[in-house]
Each structure stands twice: as C-alpha cells, then as structure tokens.
Design an enzyme around this catalytic site. Structure first.
Site, mmCIF file in Angstrom:
data_model
loop_
_atom_site.group_PDB
_atom_site.id
_atom_site.type_symbol
_atom_site.label_atom_id
_atom_site.label_comp_id
_atom_site.label_asym_id
_atom_site.label_seq_id
_atom_site.Cartn_x
_atom_site.Cartn_y
_atom_site.Cartn_z
ATOM 1 N N THR A 190 -35.095 -7.961 -42.550
ATOM 2 C CA THR A 190 -35.503 -6.852 -41.692
ATOM 3 C C THR A 190 -34.293 -6.095 -41.182
ATOM 4 O O THR A 190 -33.184 -6.624 -41.139
ATOM 5 C CB THR A 190 -36.338 -7.378 -40.497
ATOM 6 O OG1 THR A 190 -36.671 -6.302 -39.639
ATOM 7 C CG2 THR A 190 -35.559 -8.409 -39.709
ATOM 8 N N GLY A 191 -34.522 -4.871 -40.792
ATOM 9 C CA GLY A 191 -33.486 -4.074 -40.162
ATOM 10 C C GLY A 191 -33.464 -4.231 -38.657
ATOM 11 O O GLY A 191 -32.657 -3.603 -37.983
ATOM 12 N N ASP A 251 -43.490 -2.395 -46.506
ATOM 13 C CA ASP A 251 -44.356 -1.244 -46.268
ATOM 14 C C ASP A 251 -43.630 0.093 -46.306
ATOM 15 O O ASP A 251 -44.260 1.129 -46.171
ATOM 16 C CB ASP A 251 -45.048 -1.377 -44.911
ATOM 17 C CG ASP A 251 -44.060 -1.277 -43.755
ATOM 18 O OD1 ASP A 251 -42.917 -1.749 -43.923
ATOM 19 O OD2 ASP A 251 -44.413 -0.731 -42.699
ATOM 20 N N ASP A 294 -37.986 -0.925 -48.322
ATOM 21 C CA ASP A 294 -38.375 -2.185 -48.961
ATOM 22 C C ASP A 294 -38.529 -2.050 -50.467
ATOM 23 O O ASP A 294 -38.788 -3.051 -51.153
ATOM 24 C CB ASP A 294 -39.701 -2.686 -48.370
ATOM 25 C CG ASP A 294 -39.632 -2.875 -46.872
ATOM 26 O OD1 ASP A 294 -38.623 -3.434 -46.409
ATOM 27 O OD2 ASP A 294 -40.568 -2.459 -46.166
ATOM 28 N N THR A 307 -39.583 -7.766 -22.920
ATOM 29 C CA THR A 307 -39.379 -7.454 -21.508
ATOM 30 C C THR A 307 -38.276 -6.431 -21.331
ATOM 31 O O THR A 307 -37.391 -6.280 -22.165
ATOM 32 C CB THR A 307 -39.006 -8.727 -20.728
ATOM 33 O OG1 THR A 307 -37.789 -9.261 -21.260
ATOM 34 C CG2 THR A 307 -40.100 -9.774 -20.838
ATOM 35 N N ASP A 309 -40.574 -8.000 -45.167
ATOM 36 C CA ASP A 309 -40.102 -7.152 -44.084
ATOM 37 C C ASP A 309 -40.862 -7.571 -42.818
ATOM 38 O O ASP A 309 -41.906 -8.223 -42.907
ATOM 39 C CB ASP A 309 -40.380 -5.681 -44.428
ATOM 40 C CG ASP A 309 -39.903 -4.727 -43.346
ATOM 41 O OD1 ASP A 309 -38.839 -4.998 -42.768
ATOM 42 O OD2 ASP A 309 -40.581 -3.740 -43.091
ATOM 43 N N LYS A 363 -33.983 2.238 -17.111
ATOM 44 C CA LYS A 363 -34.742 1.121 -17.676
ATOM 45 C C LYS A 363 -34.015 0.637 -18.919
ATOM 46 O O LYS A 363 -33.400 1.414 -19.654
ATOM 47 C CB LYS A 363 -36.173 1.538 -18.021
ATOM 48 C CG LYS A 363 -36.296 2.603 -19.096
ATOM 49 C CD LYS A 363 -37.747 2.982 -19.321
ATOM 50 C CE LYS A 363 -37.868 4.084 -20.379
ATOM 51 N NZ LYS A 363 -39.246 4.540 -20.567
#
Length: 1526
Positions: A922-923, A1062, A1066, A843, A609, A807
């Site tokens: 990974t998600g 973790d 997973d 960024t 992960d 933003k």
C-alpha cells in the site's frame, strides 16, 4: 512587462482576504528536496545539444529484481528511444538551432497521444495470434501431422478431415482472444476520440505538423477497412449500432455554464459571454486590466531592492506582441493532442494528457482533481497553477505568452515531477532596462495527470508536457501480458515425454516392418507385391512416419480442444455465480481471462492493496472526547475481533450491543430535534450516536460542558477546507466534498449537531449555528501536509477575538500544547484517545490558541513574504506556520472509523486457514496500515512485529552502498531470530516448502527501505525473511515496487501469486502476478481493465479462490490425467495389433471409430467431469478452507500421478486387446459373406466395445459427484457405440464393414467379452481406491464422510436461509463483518459519501493514534500498561480527577453510564500485560512525554527542542528512541 500580483494589504481586521498556504504534500526521497532546485538551475548551463537522451530524472536509481519492471525513480530498463529523455518546450518562441535537424524540423520526437492497450491491431492479429498459439509444442506437432497426411505415401486418408481439429482449436482460441482484445479496443477508441479543447491558430514549434509516416498511413487504412467490414456486419443484427456511436465531432456534451449548477454559483457572475475570437463559451471572469508599464505595483511593506526582486511577481504575457485574432480554442479529439499544445479543461472533464497548469478559474490558481482512474481515490486533491501564468484567461493571452519549459524525462512515479518554467520580463519600475530572466519551479502540485477528473473548478488552462504512453498513468499500466496457466506450462514436459514414447513406438514399428520386408523366405514374399520402392530400409522409413500418423493420439489434440471447452464453461459458471454478484453496482464476477481458472486453485501468495480494496473509505465519526468527557456509542470491527480472540460469542454480543446503539440513536435524535429543528439533520446519516453529548449540549449538566461542546463543534465547522454543496429537497441536504474523507466526516458531524457549514467565500465561512446564520471571517488557512500532520485556520470570531484552530495527530498537537496547563485534561484525553485507538478508530486532537492583533499582524507579514518567495517557498511557509502553531489549548479529540469492506476480516481469516499468505502492498503510512491490519485479522496480539526501516535523511550524503549496508544489518538481525542466513541452500529448501509459517511474526517495511532490500545483494535474504512471517505489510510503496515485490516472490519461490487492487497504481502488480483481480466498485476502471477477474468486493475473493479456484484446479488436473489414460488404451490397442501384422501400420478399427472415439464415445464424460464434478459443495469448501492446501502443494497434478495413469492405461490396453483376441480365436463361426469374426474390423469391434465401456466406467470411478447428468452422459456414451455400429453397418456405404453389427451381436463371446474385459481392467483400480480411502484417506475423503453424516448441515441451512432472504445476491452483512462467521446478509447503507481511496499524504491529519497497536513489541499486545497501571477500571476516574485541585474546581466530573467506553475498558483490562512497560510503545504515557515539547515556555536558552517535523522528514517514527533529541 507585468505587474506583481498585488499588494499584501493591511494585516489587521476583517478586511484581510482569506489566505491559504499550500506546499508539496509528498514525502521527499533521498536528496530530492535539497537538490531539486539546484538541478533545475544547473540545467541552464548544461543544455543538451541533441535529441532526447536517457538520463535519471528526479531521483536516484532503484534496483529492480526483474527486467522490464520500471524503476522507482521513473526510469526503465530500456529507457532510450523517442520521448525518453529530458525535454525543453518552447511556446511562441523560435526553436533553437541545436534542437532542429538539417531541414529545420524539430529533432525530438514525442509519443503520440493515441494509446492502445489492446494486444492486436486488425493488421497484426492473425500473425501475432498464430505466433502466440504456436508457442504450444503440441500445436506445432499437430501442424506437422497435417502436413504429413497430405502425402498419400504415408497412409493418410483425408487431409481435410485430419486438419479439422487443429483448425477448430486455433480458430476457437483466436475468436476468444479477439473478443477479449476487442473489448480493450473499444475502450481505447472511446478515450482516443474523447473531446478536448485545444488552441489552434498558433504555431507549435515543438512538433512537426503532419508527421505521418507511410507505415502509419498503411495501418490507418487497414484499420478503417476492417472497421468498415465489422460495422457492416454489426449493423445486420444491431440496427442502431451506427446511431449509438459518437465521436468528438458530435454535439458538445459539455453543458453550458447557464444550464449547469456548480458549487461556485454564489461567487460567479450570472452573465456569460463569448469571445469574438473563440468558438467556445468562456468562463465569466473579468478581462485583465490594461497594464501600465510605468506604474510600479509592489508591496509597500518591502522597500529594499533585493526584496523587490524577490517579491516581484512574473507574467508570461508579452504585451508588445500584437493580437492576431486567429488563435482560438477548438474542439478536437484526444488523439490529436501533441506536446506543446495549449488546452482548456472544464469542470468534470477527464484530463487527456499530463498538463502543466498555467491558470484556473480560481483567483488563487487552485483547482481540484479526482484521481479515481489513477489510484482508485475519489477524494479531491488540490493542485495549483503556476504563479507566473495566472493572468492567462483567453486564447489571445496564450497567443502572446512567451516562455520555455524544462521538463524531466517521462517517468512513472505518480508523486514526483521536476521541471522549471523560464521567461524574460521587463522590470515594471524601469521599462528601459534590459528584460530580466525569470524562472519558477514546477512540481507535482502544478501537474494534472492524464486520467484524472477536474472537479469543483470551472476551468483550467495549461500546456501539454507528456502525451500517450509517456504519461504517468500509461507508464504505470505496462504492457498487457499473455498469461498461461501453470498446468499448461507443465503439460509441455508431459507432451515431450509422450513424444519420446511415440518416437520409440514408431521406431520399433519401422524397424520391425523393415526387417519383415527384408526376409526372402517369408510368406509375404509370395503373397504380397513386395516392399514399397523395392527397399526394406525405405519401407521402414515410410512406416515410421505412417506410424506417427496412426499413433498420433498419444499426444491428443482432443485434449486441447476439451481444455478450451471446459475452461470456457468454468469461466461461464464463475460469471453466473450469484454468490459473487454485487447488486449495488450490478457487478458479477467477470472472468476476463478464461484460461487461467485452474491457477486460481493454486494460489499461495495474495498481494493486496489496502485503501479501496480492504477498506471502503466510508469514514464515520464515532466518538469524541470533549473537556475530559468521552462521548459516542459504537461497536467496531477491531473490538469484535479482539473479543473474538478472547473466546467471546461476538454474534450474540453484537446483537445486544446494536440494540443498545439503536435505542441510543433514537434518544439522541429526539434530543437534537428538541434542541434545534435542524433541517440538515437526516436520521440515516447520523453516525455520532451520543445522547449524553446531546444532554450536555442542552446544558443539563452545567453551562461549562455546554460551552465546551458548542465550542468544540464550532471548531470542527471552521477548521477545514471542505466545499459545501446544497442538494435541493424537502428537507434539503448539505453534502461536503473534501480532500480527505476524514475531514468530510468531521464537518458532517458538526452539521448533524447543529453547526452546519452553508458555504465559503473568499473572506470566510458561513455557518448555521443552532438555527442562526453567522459569518466567520477566515484570515488564513494553513493546510495539511504529510510532514506537518496538522492543519490550522485563523478565524476572527464575532466578538472580535482572533482564534487559531488546529487539528492534527495527537502526538503533534500534544507536543504543541501550552506548557504547565491542563494537566488533568491532557491525561484523561490521552486515555480516552488510547481507548478509541484500541477499538481501531482513527484519532486526532483539536486545539486552539487566541492571538492578539499585534501577534497576528507580525506573523502575517512573515507569512506574506514566505508565500511570495520564489526560492525554498515550501520550507519558508512551513517554518512560518510552525511559529504560530504553538502554545495551544487542548479542546478534545475525535475518533473516526475507517470502515472495512463487508466480510474482509472473515475473508482474510479463511484465506489464512487455507494456507494462503496475504501481503499488503500500500501507499499508506505505516501506522495506518498497521491499524487496519489489526482490524481485518491480518495482525493479532500474538504476533511480534518486525520493523525494517532505513532512516531517510533529507540532507544526508550517504551513498547507495551505505544505505544497502544499513538495510543488510537490519535484515541479518531479523533473520537471526529464525536461525537463517539467506543462503542458496535455504532458498532451495524454501521453494519446496509450502507450509504456512508459524503465527509468531509479522513484518512491516516502508518504501524507502524496500528500495534497498530489493537490490540484488539483499533480495534473497529479504525473501527468505518474509517467508518466515505470517503477514507482510509494505507501506509507502510505488507501483513499480509493488510489481517488483510480486515478481520477487513469484520467481524466487516458484509459486502461484494473485494480486488484487482497485486503482491504476495497482495495475503493475496485477499484471505481474499469475492472477490479477480488479475491484470493480465505485472506483476507477484502470485496475479492472488490466485484470483477469473483476469482482465487486474483496469478500468475493474467498469464493473465487476457495470454491471456484479449487474446483477448477482439481477438475482440470483430473480431466488431463483421464484424457491421457483413455488415449493410452486406444493407441496401445492399435500397437498390440501391429504385432500380428508385421507392423505394417494397418488399422484394427474402422475409420469411423477412429473419428468417433474422441468425438462422441469418450470425450463428453471427461469434459463433463472437468466442468461439473464436485468433491465437496461450496459451503463445505468455505467451512473447511484447509482443503485448499492441496492446491498450494500442487498434489492434484503431479508427475507420479501422470505416469500412474499412463501405466494404468497401458495395462488396460493389454487387457482390452488380448482378452477380446482370445475370445475371437475361440469363435469360429463364418458369416454369410465369407468373413469370419477374426476379420480385422470385426476384431476391432471386439476390442473397441469393451474399451469404450472400460474408459467411461473408469472416468465415472474417478468422478466424485455421481448425479443424474453424469450417469446419463456415461450411459449414452456407451450406448452410442452400439447405435453407431448398428446404423453405420446397415448401409453398404460401410463397405467391408457391412452387416458387422448383426454378426457381432449374435455371438455369445462378444457379450462375454463386454463383461470380462472391463472387470479385469478396472479391478486393480477399484482395489487400490478401496485401500486408499479406507486405510490412507485424503482430507477430502474424511470431509466427504462428515458431510454425508450431516456435520455441515448448519452451513447449508445458513446458505439456504440467506438465499431465501435475497441476501445471497449481495453477500453483504448488516452486522459488523468480523463478528459473523456465517454467510453475510445485505450490507447496510453507508452513512457518508463513499471514498474509493485516500491520498495518504493529504488525508490523515488523523492517522491512527500514537496510542495504537505496537509496532515494535515482543509479543504484539495492543493492551496498554499505562491504562492498567493508572486505573484498573472506569470507577477510578473520580480519584484521578481529585488529584488535580486546580482543575477540579473548573471542570465538573459527570458520573453516568457510558456503555461503549466502559465495554472497551473492560476488554482492555482483560488483556495480558504488554511489552509497553519498557516504554518502547506509543501509549497515553508517551503522549505525556512529548507534551509541550514545541511550546515556547520553559525552555532554557540553547536547549534544542524536540522537532517532530524534522523527525517526520527523516522518516523516523516520532516516538522511536532514535528520534528523541538529546
């Protein structure tokens, strides 16, 4: 029946309360968004007439490669049974007849809320454990032997003694399994007995009360009985065991509201009260006002009848139902919850089941949850109550609420839920009219999942829809597997081979003995009593089984006992390794499965992960660009990695740069203190180190830049959704809890710069601006979601202006800037953002728009209508938000470092050098995963990134076959680059090829595409394509897809796999892999509970795998080979003796020798070899990770090696028997008792003594590390046979063996035999070893010579220094982990709150810049042609500024040293030209291309605007060629 929520109010002025726009934040799957509500409405006309049935819930099926792996849409392969179908739940309504059985009880049966992750119960432990143990063929054989020995006719001497080894190994294994399972049971009991407040005194018609079967009563009685026995035993050594146990009946651990300080202190009433009908203290909220059915309460802005119904707010409470006074919330245990219960959860409580939220303490129905137990993430997520249930406050309200919930079937998708709530309600303006049917959709944002924790919310009230193993966390957990090491599985074949050899030996003995008894002219006919039972055939039959008993050590039970011992000791040494101890949380490496340590030495694929495993999620604000000026000094892992690849000495560079940064920090803090004595500024928390920013903030370079900096920081302090929390102290500390750690970092930096958020209320935000407290009314907050990739806040400034601060991702903001303005500022900001992205920073851009009162008033009306819509509310809110977030003015940009865990880049590099392939599952979004991939050495500039992406369109009518065809087309195109077709022959070749792929390509795939390539038609092609790639990144994948990928590789390529994660998401892949590793940091416990090894940090994986794994594999393989070898000598020596005894199966050795041989004579050295032997030290193992490749190629345990040891044993058995036999023949001395040396047991001594010495010497030769312990054990084992013979034969208890020692030790031939026999036995082995090491050395032989020569002295000295400094405990690094190839020191303290993981749909309003690493490049360069074409160096900035005269007047050009910015500029300028010149790469030039595409100016009528939102929904890259509208 109920009034609407209230009037919209005036749309002007500060009187408007703050409004927040929330909608689903999950990316929708195919057709799910468009069809969601249609499916809910369709269920009204398609109600089921029976119990729960199997159906696809909330999506389309996904193909899985293996049975038992859950489908991505939530259905599993066997989805029938109780609780598996859609469900209808009724509350204070009678259950329909079709849902009742003949006795009037509910037909539907739901899972209990009591869960069990343990494999055993007290009742099932013995039979189930024995069943698992006797899967081992050897154990079945040993049991058969025990049965044979019981019958005296087969020559068994002591059945009890013969059964002892089997009983020992079964008991030891059972005790080990019981200990492992008991730990799981303890955790299960803690959860099952945890307290919860459930509503009692109100009938739940959905379940049958007291529905406990006889079988369950029997099991409960057994559990209580065995539990009582255990606790009685426990009390013998633990006096306080009883007092330490607490159940839900103990005192309430929940503090009262008066004694607990919460972030809501300022807005909550200081008074609390207790309801007369309730046993618990209630939240201080006002009681609902009496409802007047004759008073309409609707928005005055809506006058039409249709608009009335659309804006008509519902209420579940039926005021016509009288209050009984019996209903109350009572404290109960989790395990007693059932589907349909009302529950109230308090702040910081853990959720006991999957609960639909009806009401919360927040007036808007919002609540915050922490999902660390679910997915490892500690950032807060917003969930909202149903609009129709927000009037529920007390038990009496729940008692009068009448409604029905239609829910989908239980499914494991953590990010999707479909349901609907329905009720009947009278029309307030016409109470005589027939009540109308109303409904409201229920989504994942209205669901609280089991295992989450309620945070920053006084209370939440809801109803239970899923319990126990039907909850999402449990459906993702799977069944705890029973894992066996690969060597143990392969050992069964060798055991079968030995069975064949044993059968042949026994058959030969039976035939020979039967023939011997059948000869009438032999001496046997005169001197013996005849064949047993008178028949030579029957005698041969009996001899066969007697031979099985005598030759049984050919399949040594002592081997299995020894393996259990050495694996247990290996696990202990792994646990004791201080190099894997994480002192911050007191976490060593904990082996939870003791028997698979040798599998850790054969790992070929690691599946990891990302969030919380590779990264810390400690977000640190590093840099900013404001009004065209770059600020911030930093040295990131990505920059160090880039310089490292260019041959720069990063250690020396890092030391110098960090010294510069430290000096800059001192100057920045001094300037901030002089500017404003900020009580909330803590020096250790400052991450934005920019003394030039402080100078500009003080006005040293003109008022314009000063105002720009102030306005920028004020925007950061106002545009957010964080919850401030003041921690008392001197000075006090202000911390922020946020949905996204990025957002917390932004607000924390504003705090450090003097713009501190003090608190928030329903109408605005309080900010301390440079020492002055100010209140800013926030009119609206438009929150972030994954498709918008931005958030906005509409604020009324002190001067009366209305400003919209926005933003978001740079591409999104740039597309919404006002057309024709800020040309130079946009270009320079884009260049700065690209520089930041090259450094591996995340960024985002900050922009604003000034609104007139009229503009805002008109927009507010549209917003209120959209916010109260019951149909398509999410789409309407997004459409309204899109209208106002345009024509923005750019303020600047920020850069945040998502810090990797210490040592991650070095660990990945080491694992790669070892030949291990690392895949990231990974998600996260694709861009984020690629960004981290470059930072952690998983990707580099020389890799061509292959992107597989099947575009998902929300309104598409494409079928599964069409999607599969699109995926196959992309697969074929990618495979053509490697000249492969995906054939079966290529798969067979791939299964045998364990070489790492060429470092030329990496593959990136998203979860939607993965869904199709995992189908049976494409799975093989996808597997072969991935095998050709150095790295594979699977993004946006579900837990089930993670497990499916692991299963595909494990079974498709027949390799050993390791998964590390973790969070609960997973667990599936951790359990699917051969070895599962859980990160036991500050995150949730679910991954650790399901893992085989628990470690504190990812960096410890290198030591676990490359050191302990390699050692364990080599030790176990060598121990097994030597065990078979030594037993071959012993058994075949007995066999050779049978030639001289007509195979009558008489023993040549005394019975005590038979027992002592595998107990003391030879077992201890081979066990010690398996525990302590080291070919090279741990430092050398890490310095030369290529040594690990021998484990990947499985060369330590092979069939040729097995048979070589077997034949070597047979050869040495010939020498061990016939050489002593010759010496005995030459010895004619008779003894005092009339027995010559040639007597059977004395001949056995001549054979046994040299055989034991030979075996122990052979083991010593095969041992790499000759330390004093090993030498001592070998010598003592050799001496023990002398000692035992002398002591045992001195007693008359030895019978015929009496005085044998004195007779033997006085014979010269005996001592000559001890010298000659071992020499002849070992000589061939020694010769072969010398030739092999001198002429054909293994890699390890060469490395050992180099180590002896002192080539690795530096590595040893570094380790010693680290241990002396106390750094060996933590293993962290005070430096950037990628900048050091040495062992790390103690890691520095994180600067902000540590987030275990991040909800990727909520977090990156700040994904990596579009000016980040190339996702489609030919050569993978992350350099940019735009930068090198537009300016060759930093000195060109002045020229570029001069090109824009309209801005040159208004914006100053500040010429000064900017070490960090100039350094990365020089690094980028050295990078070779990239494929970006083809404009297929997202760089600063691409930002210019999308500028103002969402602005309202300059667009001809009828021209279709580039819609980034639509593109994102379709799953396209915002800047791929296909996504740009014509």
């Amino acid at each position: 029946m109920a009034a609407p929520e209230g009037e919209a109010g005036d749309a002007t002025g500060a009187e408007l309360p703050m409004q927040r726009s929330r909608w689903a934040t999950r990316k929708l799957t195919v057709k799910s968004s468009a069809m969601k509500r249609l499916s809910l409405m369709g269920r009204r006309h398609n109600k089921s007439s029976s119990g729960e049935k199997k159906r696809a819930s909330g999506g389309t099926d996904t193909s899985q490669p293996e049975d038992g792996v859950k489908k991505d849409d939530g259905t599993s392969e066997d989805d029938n049974g109780d609780g598996a179908g859609s469900r209808r739940l009724y509350f204070n309504l009678p259950l329909p007849r079709e849902l009742q059985d003949d006795e009037g009880h509910p037909k539907q049966q739901y899972a209990r809320n009591k869960i069990r992750t343990a494999k055993y119960t007290p009742l099932s432990f013995i039979p189930k454990n024995l069943f698992f143990q006797f899967h081992n063929i050897a154990n079945i054989f040993f049991l058969f032997l025990v049965i044979l020995v019981i019958f005296p006719i087969f020559g068994g001497i002591n059945p009890g003694l013969n059964s002892a080894p089997l009983i020992f190994i079964v008991c030891v294994t059972a005790i080990k399994d019981a200990i492992e399972d008991y730990r799981r049971t303890v955790l299960d009991n803690e959860l099952n007995n945890a307290p919860v407040h459930r509503l009692v005194g109100c009938q739940n018609v959905n379940v049958r009360e007291d529905n406990v079967s006889l079988w369950r009563k029997f099991k409960k009685a057994n559990s209580r009985f065995f539990g009582a026995i255990w606790h009685a035993i426990e009390r013998l050594w633990k006096k306080d065991a009883k007092s330490g146990r607490q159940t839900f009946m103990a005192a309430d651990p929940r503090m009262s509201i008066e004694s607990r300080t919460t972030p809501w202190e300022a807005v909550a009433s200081p008074n609390t009260f207790v309801s007369a009908q309730e046993e618990i203290q209630m939240t201080p909220v006002p009681s609902p006002l009496p409802r007047n059915p004759n008073r309409p309460d609707i928005s005055t802005a809506v006058e039409s009848e249709m608009a009335r119904f659309e804006n008509f707010s519902g209420d579940l409470i039926n005021p016509q139902i009288p209050i009984s006074g019996k209903a109350r919330f009572q404290r109960d245990a989790w395990k007693n919850l059932v589907v349909g219960d009302f529950v109230r959860v308090y702040n910081d409580d853990e959720l006991p089941a999957d609960i639909v939220i009806l009401a919360t303490s927040d007036p808007d129905g919002a609540c915050y949850v922490e999902t660390k137990n679910l997915d490892g993430e500690t950032n807060l997520k917003v969930r909202s109550a149903l609009r129709c249930g927000r009037t529920l406050r007390h038990a009496r309200d729940c008692e009068r609420a009448q409604f029905m919930i239609e829910s989908e079937a239980p499914q494991p998708n953590l990010y999707k839920y479909n349901g609907a709530i329905k009720w009947r309600q009278t029309v307030p303006w016409d109470p005589k009219a027939e009540p109308i049917e109303k409904s409201e959709p229920i989504g994942i944002d209205n669901l609280l999942l089991r295992g989450c924790n309620l945070r920053n919310t006084e209370w939440a009230l809801g109803v239970v829809v899923f319990t126990g193993h039907d909850t999402k966390i449990m459906m993702n957990a799977g069944i705890t597997p029973s894992k066996r090491p690969r060597i143990a599985r392969e050992l069964n074949f060798n055991v079968i081979c030995n069975f064949v050899v044993l059968f042949a030996m026994c058959l030969m003995a039976a035939i020979a003995n039967g023939v011997a008894w059948g000869k009438p002219d032999s001496s046997m006919a005169w001197f013996e009593h005849g064949a047993m039972n008178g028949s030579p055939g029957l005698t041969g039959f009996i001899t066969f089984w007697a031979a099985v008993i005598v030759f049984q050590n050919l399949v040594p039970i002592s081997l299995y006992i020894s393996l259990e011992i050495l694996r247990t000791l290996q696990a202990f040494f792994i646990y004791s390794d201080i190099g894997m101890y994480y002192d911050k949380i007191d976490q060593p490496c904990i082996p939870k499965s003791w028997n698979i340590s040798d599998d850790v030495g054969q790992i070929e694929y690691i599946f990891s992960d990302k969030t919380g495993t590779l990264t810390q999620n400690v977000m640190e604000f590093k840099k900013a660009t404001i009004n065209g000026q770059p600020y911030g000094e930093a040295y990131t892992e990505a920059q160090a990695g880039m310089n490292k690849r260019m041959g720069i000495d990063v250690e020396q560079e890092a030391a110098a740069i960090r010294a510069e940064i430290a000096n800059a920090k001192v100057r920045a803090i001094r300037g901030l203190r002089q500017l404003h004595d900020n009580p909330y500024l803590h020096d250790e928390d400052l991450t934005f180190i920019a003394p030039d920013f402080v100078d500009d903030l003080a006005g040293k370079n003109g008022p314009e830049q000063q105002q720009a900096n102030e306005h920028f920081m004020l925007a950061l302090a106002l545009c957010h959704t964080v919850i401030p929390e003041k921690q008392p102290g001197d000075p006090p500390k202000m911390i922020f809890k946020a949905q996204s750690p990025d957002e917390a970092a932004l607000v924390a930096t504003a705090r450090d710069m003097g713009f501190t958020v003090l608190g928030s209320s329903s109408d605005g935000i309080d900010v301390n601006v440079m020492g002055t407290d100010r209140h800013f009314p926030v009119l609206n907050t438009i929150e972030f979601n994954s498709s918008r990739k931005r958030m906005s806040a509409i604020v009324r400034m002190p001067d009366g202006r209305i400003l919209l601060f926005c933003k978001g991702a740079d591409s999104v903001i740039y597309s919404r800037l006002k057309k024709g303005e800020q040309a130079e500022l946009r270009r320079e900001t884009a260049q700065h953002l690209e520089m930041f992205a090259v450094e591996g920073l995340r960024t985002l851009c900050i922009a604003e728009r000034e609104l007139s009162e009229e503009e805002y008033r008109e927009w507010r009306k549209e917003h209120d209508i959209a916010a109260t819509a019951l149909e398509n509310r999410e789409e309407k809110l997004e459409e309204v938000a899109d209208k106002i977030e345009r024509d923005l003015t750019l303020l600047g940009g920020t850069a945040i470092e998502d810090r990797l865990q210490d040592g991650v880049p070095d660990t990945i590099a080491l694992l790669g050098d070892a030949g291990i392939k690392l895949w990231v599952l990974t998600g996260d979004k694709v861009e984020t995963a690629i960004n981290i991939g470059f930072s952690c050495n998983l990707l580099n500039n020389d890799l061509d990134l292959l992107r597989l992406q099947v575009h998902e369109e929300e309104a598409s009518t494409a079928t599964e076959e069409e999607y599969i065809a699109m995926a196959e087309e992309q697969l074929n195109a990618a495979m053509a680059k490697f000249n492969i077709t995906g054939s079966d022959e290529e798969l067979k070749k791939a299964r045998k090829d364990h070489q790492p792929p060429a470092p030329t390509h990496a593959l990136v795939i998203d979860g939607f595409t993965l869904r199709w390539v995992l189908s049976d038609a494409l799975k093989q092609k996808f597997l072969l394509l991935c095998k050709q790639c150095k790295s594979v990144l699977c993004c946006r994948v579900s837990p089930a897809q993670k497990a499916a990928v692991v299963s595909m590789v494990k079974n498709g390529l027949d390799v050993i796999t390791l998964s590390i994660g973790d969070g609960a998401n997973d667990v599936a892949m951790i359990q699917e892999a051969d070895v599962g590793v859980g990160i036991a940091g500050l995150e949730g416990r679910q991954a650790v509970m399901s893992s085989d090894y628990a470690i504190g940090q990812f960096r410890f994986l290198q030591r676990l795998v490359l050191v302990h794994g390699r050692w364990s594999y080599r030790r176990v393989a060598e121990s097994i080979s030597n065990f078979f070898y030594k037993n071959m000598i012993w058994v075949w020596a007995i066999f050779w003796y049978q030639i001289f005894a007509d195979f009558d199966i008489s023993y040549i050795f005394d019975q005590t020798y038979i027992t002592m041989f595998n107990l003391f004579f030879t077992s201890v050295p081979v066990i010690l070899m398996g525990v302590l032997d080291q070919d090279v030290s741990d430092t050398v193992s890490l310095a030369v990770p290529q040594l690990y490749r021998r484990g990947i190629e499985r060369k330590e345990w092979t069939q040729p090696k097995f048979w070589a040891y077997m034949f070597d044993g047979i050869y040495q058995s010939v020498a061990s028997f016939f050489i002593p036999f010759i010496f005995v023949v030459l010895t004619t001395t008779a003894t005092g008792n009339g027995l010559v040396i040639a007597e059977r047991t004395r001949l056995g001594c001549y054979v046994a003594f040299p055989a034991v010495i030979t075996i122990n010497a052979y083991i010593l030769i095969n041992t790499y590390r000759w330390d004093w312990v090993m030498i001592l054990v070998v010598v003592l084992s050799d001496l023990f046979i002398f000692f035992w013979t002398g002591v045992y034969t001195a007693s008359t208890y030895s019978a015929g063996f009496y005085q044998a020692a004195a007779q033997l030790f006085q014979e010269l031939t005996f001592w000559m035999c001890l010298i000659v026999t071992p020499t002849i036995c070992l000589l061939p082995r020694l010769v072969i070893k010398v030739i092999q090491k001198s002429r054909f050395p293994y890699d390890v032989d060469i490395i050992r010579e180099q180590a002896k020569r002192g080539d690795f002295a530096d590595a040893d000295a570094t380790k010693a220094a680290a241990m002396a400094a106390g750094e060996g405990i933590d293993g962290g690094s005070s430096k950037s982990s990628s900048s050091s190839g040495k062992l790390s020191g103690r890691s520095r303290k994180p600067k902000h709150t540590q987030y275990a993981s991040v909800d990727e749909d909520r977090r990156p309003i700040y994904p990596p810049s579009v000016a980040t690493h190339n996702t489609r490049t030919q050569n993978g360069s992350d350099g940019t042609n735009y930068i090198m074409q537009s300016r060759a160096s930093a000195e060109l900035q002045g020229d570029l500024v001069g090109e824009e005269p309209e801005r040159a007047v208004t914006r100053p050009s500040i010429d000064r040293a900017r070490p960090s910015y100039d350094r990365i500029r020089r690094s980028v300028d050295r990078v070779r030209p990239s494929f970006e010149a083809s404009n297929d790469f997202t760089s600063a030039a691409r930002l210019s291309r999308v500028e103002s595409t969402h602005s309202t100016q300059g667009l001809p009528d009828g021209q279709r605007r580039f819609n980034l939102t639509t593109v994102r929904k379709r799953g396209l890259s915002a800047f791929s060629k296909k996504s740009i509208d014509p």
